[in-house]
Scaffold this motif. Sequence first.
Motif, mmCIF file in Angstrom:
data_model
loop_
_atom_site.group_PDB
_atom_site.id
_atom_site.type_symbol
_atom_site.label_atom_id
_atom_site.label_comp_id
_atom_site.label_asym_id
_atom_site.label_seq_id
_atom_site.Cartn_x
_atom_site.Cartn_y
_atom_site.Cartn_z
ATOM 1 N N LEU A 18 0.839 -1.201 0.000
ATOM 2 C CA LEU A 18 0.000 0.000 0.000
ATOM 3 C C LEU A 18 0.870 1.245 0.000
ATOM 4 O O LEU A 18 0.605 2.213 -0.690
ATOM 5 C CB LEU A 18 -0.899 -0.013 1.245
ATOM 6 C CG LEU A 18 -2.097 -0.968 1.184
ATOM 7 C CD1 LEU A 18 -2.742 -1.065 2.552
ATOM 8 C CD2 LEU A 18 -3.102 -0.491 0.155
ATOM 9 N N HIS A 19 1.926 1.230 0.828
ATOM 10 C CA HIS A 19 2.803 2.394 0.881
ATOM 11 C C HIS A 19 3.566 2.572 -0.411
ATOM 12 O O HIS A 19 3.957 3.668 -0.775
ATOM 13 C CB HIS A 19 3.784 2.244 2.045
ATOM 14 C CG HIS A 19 4.740 3.387 2.159
ATOM 15 N ND1 HIS A 19 4.312 4.680 2.287
ATOM 16 C CD2 HIS A 19 6.090 3.431 2.141
ATOM 17 C CE1 HIS A 19 5.362 5.474 2.362
ATOM 18 N NE2 HIS A 19 6.447 4.732 2.265
ATOM 19 N N ALA A 20 3.760 1.481 -1.153
ATOM 20 C CA ALA A 20 4.541 1.548 -2.382
ATOM 21 C C ALA A 20 3.701 1.932 -3.594
ATOM 22 O O ALA A 20 4.146 1.848 -4.716
ATOM 23 C CB ALA A 20 5.214 0.198 -2.650
ATOM 24 N N ALA A 21 2.479 2.387 -3.350
ATOM 25 C CA ALA A 21 1.669 2.865 -4.465
ATOM 26 C C ALA A 21 2.338 4.063 -5.107
ATOM 27 O O ALA A 21 3.108 4.773 -4.477
ATOM 28 C CB ALA A 21 0.285 3.252 -3.957
ATOM 29 N N LYS A 22 2.036 4.312 -6.370
ATOM 30 C CA LYS A 22 2.680 5.414 -7.072
ATOM 31 C C LYS A 22 2.298 6.744 -6.421
ATOM 32 O O LYS A 22 1.132 7.073 -6.287
ATOM 33 C CB LYS A 22 2.281 5.417 -8.540
ATOM 34 C CG LYS A 22 2.846 4.213 -9.309
ATOM 35 C CD LYS A 22 2.503 4.300 -10.778
ATOM 36 C CE LYS A 22 3.088 3.115 -11.537
ATOM 37 N NZ LYS A 22 2.748 3.155 -12.967
ATOM 38 N N VAL A 23 3.307 7.486 -5.987
ATOM 39 C CA VAL A 23 3.085 8.740 -5.290
ATOM 40 C C VAL A 23 3.749 9.856 -6.078
ATOM 41 O O VAL A 23 4.939 9.828 -6.329
ATOM 42 C CB VAL A 23 3.677 8.693 -3.862
ATOM 43 C CG1 VAL A 23 3.499 10.022 -3.179
ATOM 44 C CG2 VAL A 23 3.016 7.588 -3.068
ATOM 45 N N LYS A 24 2.980 10.809 -6.477
ATOM 46 C CA LYS A 24 3.516 11.960 -7.182
ATOM 47 C C LYS A 24 3.781 13.075 -6.180
ATOM 48 O O LYS A 24 3.305 13.049 -5.053
ATOM 49 C CB LYS A 24 2.527 12.441 -8.247
ATOM 50 C CG LYS A 24 2.226 11.384 -9.313
ATOM 51 C CD LYS A 24 1.195 11.902 -10.298
ATOM 52 C CE LYS A 24 0.876 10.834 -11.344
ATOM 53 N NZ LYS A 24 -0.146 11.303 -12.302
ATOM 54 N N ASN A 25 4.526 14.097 -6.589
ATOM 55 C CA ASN A 25 4.763 15.220 -5.708
ATOM 56 C C ASN A 25 3.430 15.871 -5.347
ATOM 57 O O ASN A 25 2.619 16.162 -6.221
ATOM 58 C CB ASN A 25 5.674 16.258 -6.390
ATOM 59 C CG ASN A 25 7.075 15.712 -6.567
ATOM 60 O OD1 ASN A 25 7.504 14.838 -5.827
ATOM 61 N ND2 ASN A 25 7.782 16.217 -7.555
ATOM 62 N N PRO A 26 3.184 16.087 -4.045
ATOM 63 C CA PRO A 26 1.909 16.664 -3.645
ATOM 64 C C PRO A 26 1.656 18.017 -4.289
ATOM 65 O O PRO A 26 2.543 18.856 -4.398
ATOM 66 C CB PRO A 26 2.067 16.795 -2.126
ATOM 67 C CG PRO A 26 3.117 15.807 -1.763
ATOM 68 C CD PRO A 26 4.049 15.791 -2.934
ATOM 69 N N ALA A 27 0.435 18.221 -4.723
ATOM 70 C CA ALA A 27 0.063 19.491 -5.339
ATOM 71 C C ALA A 27 -0.477 20.435 -4.286
ATOM 72 O O ALA A 27 -0.784 20.055 -3.159
ATOM 73 C CB ALA A 27 -0.988 19.244 -6.423
ATOM 74 N N ARG A 28 -0.609 21.687 -4.653
ATOM 75 C CA ARG A 28 -1.205 22.671 -3.772
ATOM 76 C C ARG A 28 -2.614 22.212 -3.400
ATOM 77 O O ARG A 28 -3.385 21.758 -4.237
ATOM 78 C CB ARG A 28 -1.249 24.026 -4.477
ATOM 79 C CG ARG A 28 -1.838 25.141 -3.626
ATOM 80 C CD ARG A 28 -1.782 26.447 -4.385
ATOM 81 N NE ARG A 28 -2.366 27.530 -3.597
ATOM 82 C CZ ARG A 28 -2.436 28.790 -4.026
ATOM 83 N NH1 ARG A 28 -1.969 29.105 -5.200
ATOM 84 N NH2 ARG A 28 -2.965 29.710 -3.249
ATOM 85 N N GLY A 29 -2.934 22.341 -2.122
ATOM 86 C CA GLY A 29 -4.238 21.900 -1.661
ATOM 87 C C GLY A 29 -4.263 20.463 -1.197
ATOM 88 O O GLY A 29 -5.328 19.920 -0.904
#
Length: 484
Positions: A18-29
């Motif tokens: 679950l933690h290894a799901a694809k994570v993109k850089n967080p966007a504003r908001g």
Amino acid sequence: MNRTPLTVLLLCCTLLGLHAAKVKNPARGTYIYRYYLTDKQASTLSIDKPQRFLSRKSLDRRQRQGLQLDSTDLPVPRQYVRQFAVKGTEVLGTSRWQNTVVVRSTDTLLLRRLAALPIVRDWRCVYVAPDSINRDEDIRWNVHETFNRWDSVKNDPYGMAREQIEMLGGIRMHEAGLTGQGITIAIIDGGFQNYDRIPALRQTRIAGVRDFVEPANTQPERMAESPYPTRGTSFQLIDHGTKVFSAIAARAPEVTMGTAPDATFWLLRSEENATEQPVEEDYWVMAAEFADSVGVDIINSSLGYYTYDAPLPGYRLRDLDGETALISRAASMLACKGIVLCNSAGNSGMGQWKKINVPADARDILTVGAIDARGLAAPFSSVGPSQDGRVKPDVVARGSNATLLSGRGTLVHDMGTSFSTPIICGMVACLWQGLRQLTALEIMELVRENADQHDAPNNIFGYGLPNFWEAYKQGRDGTHADPL
């Protein structure tokens, strides 16, 4: 490495997928919430069958030290985690020791509704995306294959690193064949630039790498193509971890030598270098729990926190009790899992804060301060004690200046408790190699007892500068002290 005065960057679980799901850089908001759960009653796993969630090496470490498993070792039940995996959210990870779930979303109303779930006993916002992020990317990717002639000390295999190792009795340890062989060390840090390409680190045994901030960097499909995170990923953009790694693992005769060059390493990233927010404590805890699950013996953490980017609150001096901060509670559990944590004291000695950071306040760890070549306290080194009166730091080592390798493979001399800590960490590995019958608590007490201020510890040096050769002889002769 200090990004700002606010930071000291001295810088699996069953649900790892679950933690290894694809994570993109967080966007504003974007917001991230941490949820504290009530129990683990829905778990389908049992401590009677730990091989389902812990490696054989992890179980052997506990058995060797006579340690029993308990409910904290059980992963967060999948049934509970699924309740957070609703449309509009992303589950970033969990902590089995703290029984928490970390969830990201752009919808704060949704995140607050999740806080009302019957299985949630408490919650906290741990990340608020800033309006903009300044990502300083180090693009100096060329690696030096050779050293400058003035960097070498002819006929001395330790080169420029001799003093920082010799002052700890380390050369005597190495001459006795104690170089960390058979010991596994996890380094939790903010980035490991060129760790796989620097000649002086190529002989190092690396068991694996993981990125807990941006897991896509080390997802199985990417690692199948290449065993290392590629250039351009955050894992490889920062060289702070490379410097730390080199203090333990470097092997460049006549130039520099690490304190435990024959150890085996896991390189784990938990630090988001562009911002400073409480979720980094969650990443650190995930990394520490992963390290436990794969069977490491020692963790080096050159990281610390006391304040965060607005609007999220930081810590007060009264919080330095080893219990208040999530990261400190987890760090305080490591010894009962059979792991020694070496953590930097902090670099706040010349600022308003002055004190150690978290998790340097944790119980049953080695918090490391910095001294110079003359044995004088480095003025930047954070001081103790903990708020409940425990001696901090525990010990000191050379951190002003320390001999290291940069992310380009060049010899550098840098300052910080970031670098005194891995020097101590490597020596702990050498000591434990020779005294495998001892527990984590016994090893740490042996280090303290053989430091030069053990009889009169203070808030600057702690128990002082350890002599690992004397510690080894004492442990070998069976006269080691019982842990405090």
